[in-house]
Motif scaffolding. Structure first.
Motif, PDB file in Angstrom:
ATOM      1  N   CYS A   1       0.828  -1.198   0.000  1.00  0.00           N
ATOM      2  CA  CYS A   1       0.000   0.000   0.000  1.00  0.00           C
ATOM      3  C   CYS A   1       0.868   1.257   0.000  1.00  0.00           C
ATOM      4  CB  CYS A   1      -0.900   0.000   1.235  1.00  0.00           C
ATOM      5  SG  CYS A   1      -1.855   1.520   1.448  1.00  0.00           S
ATOM      6  N   ALA A   2       0.558   2.185  -0.924  1.00  0.00           N
ATOM      7  CA  ALA A   2       1.299   3.452  -1.022  1.00  0.00           C
ATOM      8  C   ALA A   2       0.348   4.646  -0.984  1.00  0.00           C
ATOM      9  CB  ALA A   2       2.121   3.476  -2.306  1.00  0.00           C
ATOM     10  N   ARG A   3      -0.852   4.429  -0.496  1.00  0.00           N
ATOM     11  CA  ARG A   3      -1.874   5.475  -0.557  1.00  0.00           C
ATOM     12  C   ARG A   3      -1.511   6.707   0.273  1.00  0.00           C
ATOM     13  NH1 ARG A   3      -8.093   3.836   0.319  1.00  0.00           N
ATOM     14  NH2 ARG A   3      -7.339   2.265  -1.162  1.00  0.00           N
ATOM     15  N   HIS A   4      -0.774   6.506   1.364  1.00  0.00           N
ATOM     16  CA  HIS A   4      -0.548   7.615   2.292  1.00  0.00           C
ATOM     17  C   HIS A   4       0.569   8.556   1.854  1.00  0.00           C
ATOM     18  CE1 HIS A   4      -3.421   5.664   4.862  1.00  0.00           C
ATOM     19  NE2 HIS A   4      -2.721   4.548   4.800  1.00  0.00           N
ATOM     20  N   TYR A   5       1.272   8.231   0.768  1.00  0.00           N
ATOM     21  CA  TYR A   5       2.289   9.148   0.261  1.00  0.00           C
ATOM     22  C   TYR A   5       1.676  10.466  -0.193  1.00  0.00           C
ATOM     23  CZ  TYR A   5       6.027   5.653   0.257  1.00  0.00           C
ATOM     24  OH  TYR A   5       6.979   4.745   0.644  1.00  0.00           O
ATOM     25  N   ASP A   6       0.439  10.447  -0.609  1.00  0.00           N
ATOM     26  CA  ASP A   6      -0.218  11.669  -1.093  1.00  0.00           C
ATOM     27  C   ASP A   6      -0.376  12.720  -0.003  1.00  0.00           C
ATOM     28  OD1 ASP A   6      -0.444  10.810  -3.682  1.00  0.00           O
ATOM     29  OD2 ASP A   6      -2.459  10.001  -3.445  1.00  0.00           O
ATOM     30  N   LYS A   7      -0.201  12.318   1.251  1.00  0.00           N
ATOM     31  CA  LYS A   7      -0.399  13.263   2.357  1.00  0.00           C
ATOM     32  C   LYS A   7       0.912  13.816   2.908  1.00  0.00           C
ATOM     33  CE  LYS A   7      -2.851  10.106   4.477  1.00  0.00           C
ATOM     34  NZ  LYS A   7      -3.653   9.394   5.495  1.00  0.00           N
ATOM     35  N   MET A   8       2.010  13.565   2.223  1.00  0.00           N
ATOM     36  CA  MET A   8       3.306  13.971   2.771  1.00  0.00           C
ATOM     37  C   MET A   8       3.589  15.458   2.580  1.00  0.00           C
ATOM     38  SD  MET A   8       4.230  11.172   4.090  1.00  0.00           S
ATOM     39  CE  MET A   8       5.877  11.576   4.622  1.00  0.00           C
ATOM     40  N   TYR A   9       3.177  16.021   1.461  1.00  0.00           N
ATOM     41  CA  TYR A   9       3.496  17.416   1.155  1.00  0.00           C
ATOM     42  C   TYR A   9       2.211  18.222   0.936  1.00  0.00           C
ATOM     43  CZ  TYR A   9       8.150  15.498   0.222  1.00  0.00           C
ATOM     44  OH  TYR A   9       9.362  14.862   0.336  1.00  0.00           O
ATOM     45  N   ALA A  10       2.328  19.541   1.147  1.00  0.00           N
ATOM     46  CA  ALA A  10       1.214  20.465   0.918  1.00  0.00           C
ATOM     47  C   ALA A  10      -0.044  20.034   1.665  1.00  0.00           C
ATOM     48  CB  ALA A  10       0.924  20.599  -0.585  1.00  0.00           C
ATOM     49  N   VAL A  11       0.153  19.582   2.886  1.00  0.00           N
ATOM     50  CA  VAL A  11      -0.956  19.137   3.729  1.00  0.00           C
ATOM     51  C   VAL A  11      -0.883  19.873   5.058  1.00  0.00           C
ATOM     52  CG1 VAL A  11      -1.831  17.182   5.082  1.00  0.00           C
ATOM     53  CG2 VAL A  11      -1.247  16.872   2.679  1.00  0.00           C
ATOM     54  N   SER A  12      -2.044  20.228   5.587  1.00  0.00           N
ATOM     55  CA  SER A  12      -2.105  20.894   6.882  1.00  0.00           C
ATOM     56  C   SER A  12      -3.196  20.243   7.722  1.00  0.00           C
ATOM     57  CB  SER A  12      -2.400  22.387   6.708  1.00  0.00           C
ATOM     58  OG  SER A  12      -2.231  23.081   7.917  1.00  0.00           O
ATOM     59  N   ARG A  13      -2.884  20.029   8.978  1.00  0.00           N
ATOM     60  CA  ARG A  13      -3.879  19.488   9.911  1.00  0.00           C
ATOM     61  C   ARG A  13      -4.630  20.655  10.519  1.00  0.00           C
ATOM     62  NH1 ARG A  13      -2.838  14.982  14.677  1.00  0.00           N
ATOM     63  NH2 ARG A  13      -4.587  15.548  16.045  1.00  0.00           N
ATOM     64  N   VAL A  14      -5.921  20.702  10.297  1.00  0.00           N
ATOM     65  CA  VAL A  14      -6.755  21.819  10.734  1.00  0.00           C
ATOM     66  C   VAL A  14      -7.387  21.475  12.084  1.00  0.00           C
ATOM     67  CG1 VAL A  14      -8.722  23.282  10.169  1.00  0.00           C
ATOM     68  CG2 VAL A  14      -7.216  22.431   8.348  1.00  0.00           C
ATOM     69  N   PRO A  15      -7.167  22.290  13.100  1.00  0.00           N
ATOM     70  CA  PRO A  15      -7.726  21.985  14.422  1.00  0.00           C
ATOM     71  C   PRO A  15      -9.235  22.159  14.443  1.00  0.00           C
ATOM     72  CG  PRO A  15      -6.750  24.171  14.426  1.00  0.00           C
ATOM     73  CD  PRO A  15      -6.419  23.563  13.095  1.00  0.00           C
ATOM     74  N   GLY A  16      -9.914  21.268  15.135  1.00  0.00           N
ATOM     75  CA  GLY A  16     -11.358  21.364  15.291  1.00  0.00           C
ATOM     76  C   GLY A  16     -11.725  21.465  16.750  1.00  0.00           C
ATOM     77  N   LYS A  17     -12.969  21.749  17.010  1.00  0.00           N
ATOM     78  CA  LYS A  17     -13.418  21.865  18.400  1.00  0.00           C
ATOM     79  C   LYS A  17     -13.329  20.525  19.113  1.00  0.00           C
ATOM     80  CE  LYS A  17     -17.249  23.565  21.225  1.00  0.00           C
ATOM     81  NZ  LYS A  17     -18.619  24.152  21.204  1.00  0.00           N
ATOM     82  N   THR A  18     -13.735  19.461  18.408  1.00  0.00           N
ATOM     83  CA  THR A  18     -13.677  18.128  19.005  1.00  0.00           C
ATOM     84  C   THR A  18     -12.813  17.160  18.198  1.00  0.00           C
ATOM     85  OG1 THR A  18     -15.714  17.494  17.845  1.00  0.00           O
ATOM     86  CG2 THR A  18     -15.943  18.343  20.087  1.00  0.00           C
ATOM     87  N   VAL A  19     -12.650  17.419  16.900  1.00  0.00           N
ATOM     88  CA  VAL A  19     -11.858  16.521  16.058  1.00  0.00           C
ATOM     89  C   VAL A  19     -11.205  17.337  14.944  1.00  0.00           C
ATOM     90  CG1 VAL A  19     -13.866  15.937  14.601  1.00  0.00           C
ATOM     91  CG2 VAL A  19     -11.888  14.388  14.692  1.00  0.00           C
ATOM     92  N   ASP A  20      -9.949  17.018  14.633  1.00  0.00           N
ATOM     93  CA  ASP A  20      -9.219  17.691  13.560  1.00  0.00           C
ATOM     94  C   ASP A  20      -9.511  17.019  12.223  1.00  0.00           C
ATOM     95  OD1 ASP A  20      -8.176  19.062  15.668  1.00  0.00           O
ATOM     96  OD2 ASP A  20      -6.121  18.328  15.438  1.00  0.00           O
ATOM     97  N   HIS A  21      -9.044  17.653  11.151  1.00  0.00           N
ATOM     98  CA  HIS A  21      -9.080  17.024   9.838  1.00  0.00           C
ATOM     99  C   HIS A  21      -7.888  17.513   9.030  1.00  0.00           C
ATOM    100  CE1 HIS A  21     -11.066  20.877   8.810  1.00  0.00           C
ATOM    101  NE2 HIS A  21     -10.534  20.688   7.610  1.00  0.00           N
ATOM    102  N   LEU A  22      -7.577  16.803   7.940  1.00  0.00           N
ATOM    103  CA  LEU A  22      -6.469  17.176   7.073  1.00  0.00           C
ATOM    104  C   LEU A  22      -6.993  17.899   5.842  1.00  0.00           C
ATOM    105  CD1 LEU A  22      -4.286  13.917   7.085  1.00  0.00           C
ATOM    106  CD2 LEU A  22      -3.973  15.970   8.471  1.00  0.00           C
ATOM    107  N   ASP A  23      -6.338  18.999   5.475  1.00  0.00           N
ATOM    108  CA  ASP A  23      -6.581  19.661   4.199  1.00  0.00           C
ATOM    109  C   ASP A  23      -5.394  19.365   3.290  1.00  0.00           C
ATOM    110  OD1 ASP A  23      -9.029  20.738   4.733  1.00  0.00           O
ATOM    111  OD2 ASP A  23      -8.311  22.762   5.184  1.00  0.00           O
ATOM    112  N   ASN A  24      -5.680  18.737   2.162  1.00  0.00           N
ATOM    113  CA  ASN A  24      -4.636  18.352   1.214  1.00  0.00           C
ATOM    114  C   ASN A  24      -4.726  19.248  -0.013  1.00  0.00           C
ATOM    115  OD1 ASN A  24      -2.895  17.074  -0.622  1.00  0.00           O
ATOM    116  ND2 ASN A  24      -3.351  15.049   0.213  1.00  0.00           N
TER     117      ASN A  24
END
Length: 765
Positions: free
Chosen positions: A290-313
């Motif tokens: 599996c190589a799916r997670h390589y797409d999240k290595m660059y130009a990605v930011s973890r956005v803080p949430g009130k109860t849960v965060d998410h990734l913006d790619n």
């Protein structure tokens, strides 16, 4: 004056072997049309693998020509009913038959790969010298696949979905794994909870899990990323992010030149992953994982949430963010004609920034990144108040979060590795893990930090991926640094910087760094000060001790008949027993990348055999050396078997974790799962594998070995140990704990671990 030279192909010292870079040395940034074009090609290539689009297209053309020539006599064509008499309908019929005929070999090949090759796992347990017939067939297919090596994500759609293990098997393996960690009374109570679980709520939760798995290629990963990472409200640095440092003896470079090289190499790495030209052939499993997670290595930011965060790619980015002297800067890596800046041009950009007068930003304005060091719910509120609600700051935030990665120019001048003074490296590694309070944009997937003396390291946001992806990027970076890019002598670099001329640099076509302005209100300044102080306190509590054991490496361990990873795990068990006087729950991540969209499983290191070995080592000499060596081999062999079990979905923890999530989602009370989830990993370990086999780490090149990575201890009263083998000459281990814990001391554990290495070594003298 030319600062450095790049070679797409370079001769080795022998003058015979060509060294290719790990990815193409692109000179141009893709336009939207170009990117759409290669994305379409990649989609077709991944959908047709192991047949390439060119050959499939040739087969379609040949089929079309054949059926056109023999339209009246072709029995196959006659089997397809006519849908009309018009020329268009006849053409559609002809194309459909041609495409179907050409796709049959593709369908058959992919069917065999999906339902046999990728599902067959018995080869992991067999003696390679005496394989079974099925394993021989599996090996033949693998040899055939080497004729058409996969691209980065060629196999993702062929990997099997992660199956849900049998409930009884998971519970039994769990009970077996904790036998040495509790008293008889405690084990009896846990066993009763487990039996009640199997007879009560367990089967219902298992049915929910199996139903959920029907709609997912991996029933674990989504829950794992959400609840193990994004639901955590703790600050990311120390608690979640991982850190690394560079090499034993790094290439002499000034801060500006080193920053330019990092930006250039990692920018090309970003484009290569996006294009799928990032070679997976030398990876673990030959790229058939599996190589799916390589797409999240660059130009990605973890956005803080009130109860849960998410990734913006953001896909790919044209710029990077630089933190320097309290200022936040944007540096474009591409000119207005989409040409990627050379290393020389990027060096001009960094030299100009570092020689600007009066760049120091004081006070709260110079500590804005400290806000990202906060607890996630508090950072979420501050992000809304101070950035999203203010147009100027919102624009600045977008520039930061859409960057490919972050470069930190640190004023620290003493980062290094000194064999005679291990605490020098300890301070270096701790600085990478904790930061200095306001010089990391923690949400970004990658932060690279360069010291005043040119030494560098980095911090990685962990929810994006796991160690194998991080290691792959680092090893490719080392490959580029040591074999592809030539550095000039340090005195030449220094002379160039002294004679730097802004006018001449502008004539070379560079755009200098632009300061990103952010409005800081009084309320915002107060929050910045609070975040900075809170993080300083947390950072000061981290106790880091680095050990570079140079007595021997993995080569000697293999000669002893042990798996190198298992050998170190037994040394860690022995060191921890001497340090704590007992066995504790021990975590080691194991790869599960043979399954679609997979990440890791937990390899539990404490077994009956490992404890028997440790007790034999501590029995005051009652057990002779040969018996101890035999017990060590037996414990190592079982550890390796458990590692293979984890690779083929016979682990414990991810299944129980999902069952716990299901119990919470359905409001089901489960004393057994509540007990499971509350257990602390007092010993959290991680082996940094060599995934590409491209780094030169033999004794001849020992100074070019990578020093490794680290992470914060998971439990406040436990240890975090990250280790790797530097070829056959060294073992690199980085030990973290907390000064506030009365029972731990990283320096003490380092001494215990070093002695454990020596004691285990004497068993085979």
């Amino acid at each position: 004056m030319v600062l450095c030279t790049l070679h797409s192909l370079r001769m080795t010292n022998s003058g015979k072997k060509l060294i290719r870079p790990p990815f193409p040395l692109f000179t141009k940034f893709p336009s939207r049309i170009e990117r759409a074009g290669y994305k379409l090609y990649n989609y077709l290539d991944n959908s047709l693998y192991p047949v390439r689009p060119f050959y499939f297209g040739a087969a379609v053309a040949a089929s079309t020509a054949y059926f056109t020539r023999f339209e009246d006599s072709s029995k196959l064509l006659q089997l397809v009913p006519k849908i009309g008499e018009s020329a268009v309908s006849q053409y559609v019929r002809l194309c459909a038959v041609s495409l179907s005929t050409a796709y049959l070999p593709v369908f058959f090949s992919r069917f065999v790969l999906r339902h046999f090759y990728f599902k067959y796992k018995k080869w992991l347990y067999e003696n390679p010298k005496n394989p079974s017939t099925l394993t021989k067939v599996w090996g033949m297919i693998r040899s055939l696949l080497s004729l058409t090596p996969p691209r980065l994500k060629s196999c993702d759609a062929l990997l099997p979905s992660l199956p849900v293990p049998a409930l009884e098997d998971t519970v039994e393996r769990f009970l077996e794994s904790i036998r040495q960690l509790h008293s008889k009374e405690e084990l009896a109570a846990i066993d009763k909870m487990a039996r009640d679980f199997l007879e009560g709520e367990g089967p219902k939760l298992q049915r929910f899990t199996k139903l959920y798995a029907l709609f997912k290629d991996n029933y674990v990963t989504g829950f794992w990323e959400t609840y193990a990472y994004h639901y955590s409200r703790s600050s990311l640095l120390i608690n979640s992010s991982v850190a690394h440092v560079d090499l034993f003896s790094d290439i002499p470079a000034t801060q500006a030149v080193r920053a330019a090289h990092i930006v250039y190499i990692e920018f090309l790495s970003q484009l290569s992953i996006d294009r799928q030209t990032y070679s997976p052939v030398n990876m673990l499993g030959g790229g058939l994982v599996c190589a799916r997670h390589y797409d999240k290595m660059y130009a990605v930011s973890r956005v803080p949430g009130k109860t849960v965060d998410h990734l913006d790619n953001y896909g790919i980015s044209r710029h990077v963010i630089v933190l320097h002297d309290g200022g936040i800067y944007r540096i474009d890596v591409v000119d207005e004609n989409d040409r990627i800046y050379s290393v020389d041009q990027l060096s001009d950009v960094f030299i100009e920034l570092l020689t600007r007068p009066d760049t120091k930003v004081e006070g709260a304005e110079g500590r804005i990144p400290a806000l990202t060091h906060d607890k996630r719910n508090d950072w979420h509120m501050n992000r809304r108040r101070f950035f999203e609600s203010i147009p100027k700051n919102k624009k600045a935030l977008k520039e930061i979060e859409t960057a490919a990665f972050v470069i930190v120019l640190s004023p620290v001048n003493d980062w290094d590795y000194d064999q005679e003074n291990p605490d020098t490296l300890s301070r270096f590694m701790k600085s990478m893990l904790t930061g200095e309070g306001a010089n990391r944009w923690v949400d970004k997937s990658l932060n690279y930090i360069i010291g005043k003396n040119g030494r560098c390291g980095g911090t990685t946001e962990h929810s994006i991926a796991d160690g194998s992806e991080f290691d792959h990027i680092m090893e490719n970076f080392v490959w580029m640094e040591n074999d592809i890019i030539n550095y000039p002598p340090l005195d030449v670099q220094i002379a160039r910087e002294k004679s730097f001329n802004i006018t001449e640099a502008k004539e070379r076509g560079v755009k200098f760094a632009e300061r990103i302005e952010i409005e800081v209100s009084e309320e915002m300044a107060t929050e910045i000060s609070r975040c900075f102080s809170t993080h300083e306190e947390a950072a000061s509590d981290v106790d880091m001790a680095s050990l570079i054991y140079r007595g021997w490496g993995k080569g000697r361990i293999k000669k002893c008949g042990c798996s190198p990873d298992a050998f170190v795990q037994m040394a860690i068990q022995l060191a921890n027993y001497r340090d704590q006087g007992r066995f504790v729950l021990t975590y080691e991540p194991a790869s599960s990348r043979f399954y679609a969209n997979s990440r890791t499983e937990t390899l539990r290191s404490v077994t009956d055999e490992s404890c028997e070995f440790v007790r034999a080592m501590e029995d005051g000499g009652k057990t002779d050396r040969c018996t101890r060596a035999s017990l060590l081999r037996k414990a190592c062999e079982l550890h390796s078997t458990h590692n293979r079990d984890c690779m083929v979905n016979k682990g414990v923890d991810r299944h129980l974790f999902v069952l716990f999530v299901m119990s919470q989602a359905t409001g089901t009370s489960s004393p057994f799962l509540n007990h499971y989830i509350q257990q602390e990993w007092l010993l959290s370990t991680s082996h940094v594998p060599n995934v590409t086999n491209t780094m030169k780490e033999d004794n001849e090149f020992s100074d070019k070995s990578w020093l490794g990575a680290s992470f914060g201890a998971v439990a406040k009263t436990g240890y975090g140990i990250c280790y790797r083998f530097a070829g056959n000459h060294s073992i690199c281990a980085h030990i973290s704990s907390y000064h506030s814990a009365k029972n731990t001391d990283s320096q003490r554990f380092r001494a215990n671990l070093e002695k454990a290495f020596e004691d285990l070594s004497t068993l085979f003298d």
